[in-house]
Design an enzyme around this catalytic site. Structure first.
Site, PDB file in Angstrom:
ATOM      1  N   HIS A  40       0.846  -1.194   0.000  1.00  0.00           N
ATOM      2  CA  HIS A  40       0.000   0.000   0.000  1.00  0.00           C
ATOM      3  C   HIS A  40       0.882   1.246   0.000  1.00  0.00           C
ATOM      4  O   HIS A  40       1.257   1.747   1.072  1.00  0.00           O
ATOM      5  CB  HIS A  40      -0.906   0.010   1.232  1.00  0.00           C
ATOM      6  N   HIS A 271      -3.925   3.136  -3.548  1.00  0.00           N
ATOM      7  CA  HIS A 271      -4.100   2.633  -2.186  1.00  0.00           C
ATOM      8  C   HIS A 271      -3.400   1.303  -1.956  1.00  0.00           C
ATOM      9  O   HIS A 271      -2.560   1.197  -1.061  1.00  0.00           O
ATOM     10  CB  HIS A 271      -5.591   2.474  -1.854  1.00  0.00           C
ATOM     11  N   GLU A 408     -17.683  -4.131  24.798  1.00  0.00           N
ATOM     12  CA  GLU A 408     -16.826  -5.298  24.932  1.00  0.00           C
ATOM     13  C   GLU A 408     -15.623  -5.266  23.981  1.00  0.00           C
ATOM     14  O   GLU A 408     -14.509  -5.628  24.371  1.00  0.00           O
ATOM     15  CB  GLU A 408     -17.626  -6.592  24.679  1.00  0.00           C
ATOM     16  N   HIS A 470     -28.531 -15.400  25.175  1.00  0.00           N
ATOM     17  CA  HIS A 470     -27.481 -15.176  26.162  1.00  0.00           C
ATOM     18  C   HIS A 470     -26.781 -16.469  26.586  1.00  0.00           C
ATOM     19  O   HIS A 470     -25.882 -16.418  27.422  1.00  0.00           O
ATOM     20  CB  HIS A 470     -28.061 -14.482  27.390  1.00  0.00           C
TER      21      HIS A 470
END
Length: 657
Positions: A40, A271, A408, A470
């Site tokens: 890149h 890029h 999280e 859950h």
């Protein structure tokens, strides 16, 4: 808060030719990508001016002692632009970053991997590449600096964390999590240089990304500036102002990707692919760079080497003050573990392992200063906060517990940053189900060999009524699949204490503490040996030399195995498996002693079968889950899904027939 202006305090890089110095980065980046036929080039060419000013005027570092504890940290969050970092570290004089390494960019065995991989002697502070991880890890670095500064003072800990980030980084959700928390905590020593080049792989950022980034970060509580990323005076003034801010800083640097390339500047074509010989020749002409591939004139290299010596005054002052570096002291860990095991064995509690884990932390936290706890808004459920825990907030960084909020992924990345910074052992809590939110950062911790400890409670259908959304089913298997990751699932308080000891001693890998919501009986007696260190061991043996049946189980299901053994008779061996990874590290003779016999083998775990076939083979019975869970009390769910003593006994007897 002391904010040293290193441009004044350290040895100046007198009259640097920023343009020529930046062009050296561009040339090396073009040449390395072209030689590798992969990489890149656009981002290093676009951010070369910003990086040149940062390294020449502000960054506090010493290439001759890359591990200097009070150095500034530089994080290349836009890791695809790795040649920017490699070029900088070669030019400034890192001994191990040679020109030969630059020429071997992206080749097998080279130190110059496609994306940076943590290697402090090379000047690489963290592994980056998965976008969003670097800037989020950097927030952890910055928080670690503030915590250690509050404990040890400006004279010992006082440095910045600088980041180069990209549009892609800021699109990733993790960047929202970590940057929001960084603003909330006023991490003023975090300075982010945003490569605002307006280009993605698919084309203009307008295709998918039109939000007002400065307004977004102002909403987080950041100090925000916008500059021309190719104007050296603006760059210098912006960084100088950021070093005096009371909030984390975002400097939006408007740049041109592929700067200097005649037909690819400002385009996505620069890029992620080599520019090509013709384009490179045109770029050399546009930049006035009349030098061959990988050639940096002595005059320009000398400017860069002087930049690498800029911070010697600060370095020598640090040395004269005692060369402070934070240390991690685990000298009391063995005795704490022994005391905990005796207490659990004597008292025989019937408690959830999340509770026995909390009891362990009650003893560990007061004695191990390096431990920094937290939770993703589940403190009471995870039992991660103890009497000795003190909250960290924007007004007081001297505590040892972080309210991460419902973040999280950001939490896990920031834990990586704290561990990488050095001097701290981060641990945090959430439900095992939400390991999926944190998984990319856990994987990076494993790749980087970092000691972070994830307390993940409510580890099965045993959590009950909250239902299948859950209830972890595949999560234990998924975490065990990550190389260099240790998943601990203790069956009682004694094993929990042993597992905490092992996780804290594991310096080069992350650990998962998979813990129950439901109460479990104490099955272990006190023992001076840490049996969990074997990964799997005989908890109850058969009467004869060889078992007729061997039951393998972990965590809450060890109780079921013990009950089934009572009904099946004295030919049954019960093996507790608190950590598969440690078991497979044992010598062959030990592994064979548990696995290589002619007994019927059965595995019991309230998760999927996948990791257990290595223990029992493909044709022996597995008692566990093969579907998602249901919403009901835990006891009813175990019966509904057939994870019971009766099911084990039936499966074994059917196999023996």
């Amino acid at each position: 808060m002391s904010q040293p202006n290193l441009a004044e305090n350290d040895n100046p890089n007198t009259d640097p030719d920023y343009s020529s110095m930046a062009n050296a980065i561009r040339a090396l980046s073009m040449d390395a990508v072209q030689k590798a036929n992969s990489g890149h080039p656009g981002m290093p060419m676009g951010m070369a001016d910003v990086a040149t000013v940062l390294y020449s005027k502000f960054l506090k570092f010493n290439p001759k002692d890359p591990a200097w504890a009070d150095r500034d940290r530089f994080i290349l969050s836009a890791g695809h632009g790795s040649m920017l970092l490699y070029a900088l570290n070669y030019l400034t004089g890192y001994e191990q970053m040679t020109l030969e390494e630059i020429k071997n960019f992206r080749q097998l065995g080279a130190k110059t991997a496609g994306h940076p991989e943590v290697d402090v002697p090379l000047g690489i502070e963290t592994t980056t590449g998965p976008l969003g991880q670097g800037i989020s890890t950097a927030a952890g670095f910055a928080l670690a600096e503030r915590i250690l500064n509050a404990r040890h003072g400006d004279e010992n800990v006082n440095h910045f964390t600088y980041v180069i980030t990209s549009d892609g980084d800021l699109m990733e959700g993790i960047s929202h999590e970590a940057c929001s928390l960084a603003g909330h905590l006023s991490l003023s020593k975090l300075i982010v240089l945003y490569d605002q080049n307006g280009i993605t792989i698919d084309g203009s950022t307008d295709l998918s990304y039109t939000e007002n980034v400065p307004t977004r970060f102002k909403g987080y509580g950041w100090n925000v500036q916008t500059i021309d990323g190719h104007n050296h005076e603006e760059i210098e003034a912006a960084i100088e102002a950021a070093t005096h801010s009371d909030a984390p800083s975002l400097i939006c640097c408007r740049t041109k990707i592929g700067f200097g390339a005649p037909t690819k500047e400002g385009k996505s074509s620069s890029h992620g692919a080599p520019l090509g010989d013709e384009e490179i020749a045109g770029a050399r002409k546009n930049l006035g760079w009349d030098h061959g591939p990988f050639e940096v004139p002595e005059e320009i290299l000398s400017m860069w080497r002087r930049a690498g010596e800029r911070s010697l005054k600060s370095y020598k002052k640090w040395e004269s003050n005692g060369a402070f570096a934070p240390e991690i002291d685990l000298s009391k860990l063995e005795q704490i573990t022994a005391d905990l095991k005796k207490s659990f064995a004597d008292e025989q509690p019937k408690k959830a392992t999340r509770q026995t884990s909390g009891a362990c932390l009650e003893k560990l936290i007061p004695e191990i200063e390096a431990m920094i706890g937290g939770s993703a808004d589940l403190t009471g459920s995870n039992n991660t906060k103890v009497a000795a825990s003190k909250f960290i907030d924007r007004k007081n960084y001297s505590g040892n517990y972080i309210n991460y909020g419902v973040r999280e992924h950001g939490m896990a990345a920031m834990m990586n940053g704290m561990a990488l910074h050095g001097g701290l052992i981060p641990y945090s809590g959430t439900f095992l189900q939400f390991a999926d939110y944190a998984r990319p950062a856990i994987r990076l911790a494993a790749l980087m060999k970092q000691r972070v400890i994830h307390v993940m409670t409510h580890d099965s259908i045993g959590l009950g009524e909250d239902g299948p959304t859950h209830q972890p089913v595949e999560h234990l298997a998924a975490l065990r699949a990550i190389p260099n990751t240790y998943v601990f699932r203790p069956c009682d308080g004694v094993e929990t204490a042993e597992c905490w000891q092992l996780a804290l001693q594991k310096e080069d890998a992350p650990s998962i503490m998979a813990l129950t919501r439901q109460g479990l009986p104490t099955l272990r007696e006190d023992d001076p040996v840490n049996k969990s260190s074997l990964g799997a061991y005989i908890l109850e043996d058969c009467a004869g030399d060889e078992p007729d049946v061997t039951q393998f189980a972990s965590g809450s299901e060890v109780e079921i195995a013990m009950d089934a053994a009572q009904e099946l008779g004295d030919g049954v061996r019960v093996v507790s498996v608190p950590c598969m990874e440690l078991f497979w590290e044992q010598d062959g003779a030990y592994i064979e002693s548990l696995l290589c016999n002619k007994s019927v083998k059965v595995a019991i775990e309230a998760g999927i079968r996948q990791p257990w076939d290595a223990f029992i083979g493909p044709h022996n019975p597995f008692i566990g889950m093969s579907t998602f869970g249901e919403s009901a009390p835990a006891g009813e769910l175990y019966k509904h899904f057939g994870i019971t003593k009766e099911a084990v006994v039936e499966a074994v007897r059917n196999k023996i027939k």
